[in-house]
Design an enzyme around this catalytic site. Structure first.
Site, short mmCIF file in Angstrom:
data_model
loop_
_atom_site.label_atom_id
_atom_site.label_comp_id
_atom_site.label_asym_id
_atom_site.label_seq_id
_atom_site.Cartn_x
_atom_site.Cartn_y
_atom_site.Cartn_z
N ASP A 99 0.86 -1.18 0.00
CA ASP A 99 0.00 0.00 0.00
C ASP A 99 0.89 1.23 0.00
O ASP A 99 2.04 1.18 0.49
CB ASP A 99 -0.91 0.02 1.23
CG ASP A 99 -1.87 1.19 1.21
OD1 ASP A 99 -2.82 1.16 0.39
OD2 ASP A 99 -1.67 2.15 1.97
N GLU A 154 1.00 5.67 0.54
CA GLU A 154 0.39 6.94 0.92
C GLU A 154 1.06 8.01 0.08
O GLU A 154 2.28 7.96 -0.15
CB GLU A 154 0.59 7.22 2.42
CG GLU A 154 -0.02 6.17 3.34
CD GLU A 154 -1.53 6.04 3.19
OE1 GLU A 154 -2.17 7.04 2.82
OE2 GLU A 154 -2.06 4.94 3.43
N HIS A 205 -5.08 4.19 7.08
CA HIS A 205 -4.39 5.20 6.28
C HIS A 205 -2.93 5.35 6.69
O HIS A 205 -2.34 6.42 6.52
CB HIS A 205 -5.10 6.56 6.36
CG HIS A 205 -6.43 6.55 5.66
ND1 HIS A 205 -6.57 6.29 4.32
CD2 HIS A 205 -7.68 6.76 6.13
CE1 HIS A 205 -7.84 6.35 3.98
NE2 HIS A 205 -8.55 6.63 5.07
N ASP A 213 -2.60 -0.53 6.44
CA ASP A 213 -3.48 -0.92 5.33
C ASP A 213 -2.95 -2.14 4.60
O ASP A 213 -3.72 -2.98 4.13
CB ASP A 213 -3.62 0.26 4.35
CG ASP A 213 -4.48 1.38 4.92
OD1 ASP A 213 -5.03 1.19 6.02
OD2 ASP A 213 -4.59 2.43 4.28
#
Length: 712
Positions: free
Chosen positions: A494, A496, A637, A642
């Site tokens: 994942d 960000e 998040h 995640d």
């Protein structure tokens, strides 16, 4: 006494018969009082007799029917179920015998059959897992047996609880074989071991490691590492000990140092003699040719001078050294000299010095004994202090100083059979011994060049062994599409980012990934890094993932992190929730880094659609809630939070998908392709190498993220 079912039913019918007889008698008694003539009384008695017999006969017949068709079959079916539950009887229950119990017999048969199947399946599972664990234990035993260092597990009382073959070979003697339950000090000198153990216990720091050097039988020198295991029960002080034999290494280092020292000692006089000869020749001839000879000699002298510091610098690095507590070193010197009846006061600063503790102890113990014998001194002060960014170990006593000749003589004499000569010990530590005299007290001092403030050496890895021997038996596939889903390795990741639009300059600020191998998420095999995006992080984005400009100020750039992530996920299937968005940030770096993310890609959004239908919500929160996966606000998040939640959700989706008969990667990708329009933009690029096979009649395009896609 507890009555059986048949007895209780019999008593029930006896009570019915008695109650009916009593009721009949009560009615006849009332009739007798109303018509008390002899004829009526005789008639009543006859009626009472016939009625009583008739009622008992009827009740008895009904009881027999109940006993034959209800009580006995119930007991029979109960016995049959017990036999199948406890005696492992496999045959089916006889339905004819219990045919009057309705569906109970069939239900009991189905229950016992299910019990038998479950028991057999459980037995097979236990047998299979037992065999697998046994095989794993054998492989682990073989691996540990072949590990070159000696590995020992010791109790808090220093008794052996585990050892490998290297330990057996290293520690065993003709007199004392290595045995479980024996004291470790039957095989090793206890000084350094006890001190290291006591220091670990006093530090009370989880996962701390201490290194030390100790001695063993047959004049062996061992370098050791000790760590507490954090045991439970009655032996919380158990520890793991690894030992490496450095005897030959020490001897080789000593021989090499002596050789090189002799080389320097030999070359220097030769150079001086050559310089003198060249000078005389120059004076005698005066033609200038000797000046060239002198220049070459001076060049040789400079080369030797340049090599000598390099030789001194490598001496300490080549000998087995460990960070030693200064107070521990001082206590060892006092303990060694107490055997000879020599008293030692100690004074040590809170610092650690990198040295060979047994050799330093041997050196100062040897010198103290010589001084005690030559000067009749019975009390010393041994100190280890910090001095001008170095450490200084000193032996002090009351009396006159030693002569240089006598000190040099003692330094050439071996301290004992198991230690190098004192001058070799000094050379190994790149130091010399200096003598001083002040105010009626003499001292011998040596510098310890590598010192630091006292602190434990932390463990860099958790105390686990990562293994899965089933990987040794996994099949190999020529085409990845034919691979079973459980046989593949996955990297679930994942990201960000600074925003939702990579084509407008948004960049990754954090990426994290976990690995799934053989159907299990592997603890410890993770990738996580903050990323310096090279631009400011908008406040709206920081409010979501809580990453600020300050946090990424010293982080590596996107190119470096993507390159390392590419290496991390080599040979694995990439899995992400809403993969198009995350993959776009990786694809845009391919040309710059000359790499290619050719991995097959699975999107848990589309897998969720395959399992639950397109009408359901397929956000990560909704998917985790539907599958019972924990995803708290504290980790939501965050890239790692995640990624872990996505991995756990993927494993549960995979189990459901396998139950639907989709066991091959190619079959799953083909099924996923049917739901491609669920992610807006364009069809997901599940794998570049398999485009034509999966969709020969569909034009594949690179997908682009959208606001809706990121929101998923």
């Amino acid at each position: 006494m507890r009555l059986g079912l048949r007895s209780r039913i019999l008593l029930f019918f006896v009570a019915i018969a008695a109650g009916a007889t009593g009721a009949l008698g009560l009615g006849l008694w009332g009739a007798y009082h109303h018509a008390a003539t002899p004829e009526v009384v005789e008639a009543l008695l006859q009626v009472a007799a016939v009625g009583s017999v008739g009622m008992f006969v009827i009740v008895a017949c009904i009881w027999l029917l109940f006993d034959r068709h209800l009580a006995r079959p119930i007991e029979a079916i109960a016995s049959a179920m017990r036999a199948r539950a406890h005696a492992k009887v496999e045959q089916e229950i006889d339905h004819h015998e219990v045919r009057y119990l309705g569906d109970l017999a069939a239900a009991a048969s189905m229950t016992t059959a299910a019990l038998s199947e479950t028991r057999n399946a459980l037995a097979e599972t236990v047998a299979r897992e037992t065999a697998r664990l046994s095989a794993d234990n054998q492989k682990l035993a073989q691996l540990l047996a072949d590990v070159p260092p000696a590995v020992l597990l010791c109790t808090g009382r220093h008794h052996l609880a585990f050892y490998n073959s290297s330990a057996q070979e290293m520690l065993a003697t003709a007199e004392i074989p290595v045995c479980l339950g024996r004291s470790l000090f039957d095989y090793l000198s206890d000084g350094a071991l006890r001190s290291a153990y006591q220091r670990l216990v006093e530090m009370n720091t989880p996962d701390a490691i201490l290194e030390f050097v100790c001695t063993a039988p047959r004049r062996r020198r061992l370098a050791g590492r000790m760590r507490l295991t954090g045991g439970t029960g009655h032996d919380a002080g158990a520890y793991v000990l690894t030992l490496r034999d450095v005897t030959e290494e020490v001897a080789a280092c000593a021989r090499r140092d002596v050789l090189l020292s002799d080389v320097f000692l030999t070359i220097r006089p030769a150079i001086e003699a050559l310089k003198e000869s060249a000078h005389r020749l120059e004076v005698a001839s005066g033609d200038g040719g000797e000046a060239l000879i002198m220049r070459d000699i001076i060049g040789l002298e400079h080369a030797v001078q340049a090599l000598e510091p390099r030789f001194e610098a490598c001496q300490a690095d080549s000998w087995p050294m460990a960070w030693v507590d200064a107070s521990e070193l001082a206590h060892q010197v006092r303990s060694e000299l107490s055997v000879s009846g020599i008293a030692v006061d100690i004074d040590a600063d809170a610092l650690a010095a990198r040295c060979n503790m047994p050799d330093i102890v041997s050196l100062f113990a040897h010198l103290a004994r010589q001084i005690a014998r030559d000067r009749a001194v019975r009390k010393f002060v041994f100190s280890v202090r910090e001095f001008q960014a170095e450490g200084r170990a000193s032996l002090e006593w009351g009396g006159p100083a030693l002569s240089v000749g006598l000190l040099q003589q003692w330094l050439r004499e071996p301290a004992d059979d198991q230690s190098p000569a004192p001058d070799a010990i000094l050379r190994a530590h790149r130091t010399t011994l200096s003598s001083s005299f002040r105010e009626g007290r003499s001292s011998l001092s040596m510098s310890l060049q590598q010192v630091k403030k006292l602190q434990p050496v932390p463990a860099r890895l958790p105390r686990t062994v990562t293994y899965d021997f089933e990987l040794l038996s996994l099949p190999r596939y020529d085409r990845i599409a034919e691979a079973r889903l459980d046989d593949l390795a996955y990297v679930v990741f994942d990201t960000e980012t600074t925003g939702l639009f990579p084509e407008r300059g948004d960049e990754i600020v954090q990426i994290a990934a976990v690995r799934i191998v053989n159907g299990k998420r592997v603890e410890g095999e993770t990738f996580e890094s903050l990323v310096n995006p090279g631009r400011r992080i908008p406040a709206a984005s920081s409010a979501v993932h809580r990453i600020t400009d300050t946090m990424v100020e010293d982080a590596p750039g996107a190119a470096d992190v993507v390159r390392r992530f590419h290496r991390f996920c080599e040979g694995a299937v990439l899995v992400a929730h809403n993969a198009p968005f995350d993959m776009e940030f990786l694809y845009r770096r391919e040309n710059e880094l000359r790499i290619s993310f050719a991995n097959p890609i699975l999107d848990t959004v589309l897998l969720s659609a395959v399992v639950f239908g397109r009408q359901q919500a397929h956000t990560l929160d909704a998917l985790c809630q539907r599958l019972g996966v924990s995803l708290t606000e504290a980790v939501r998040h965050t890239a790692m939070g995640d990624a872990v939640a996505t991995a756990d959700a993927f494993l549960r989706l995979q189990a459901i998908i396998a139950g639907r008969g989709l066991e091959r990667l190619g079959d799953l990708l083909a099924e996923v392709y049917r739901h491609r329009k669920l992610v807006p933009g364009s069809p997901p690029e599940v794998t570049r190498a398999m485009k034509s096979r999966l969709a020969p009649h569909s034009k594949q395009r690179r997908f682009h993220p959208t606001r809706h896609a990121r929101g998923a």
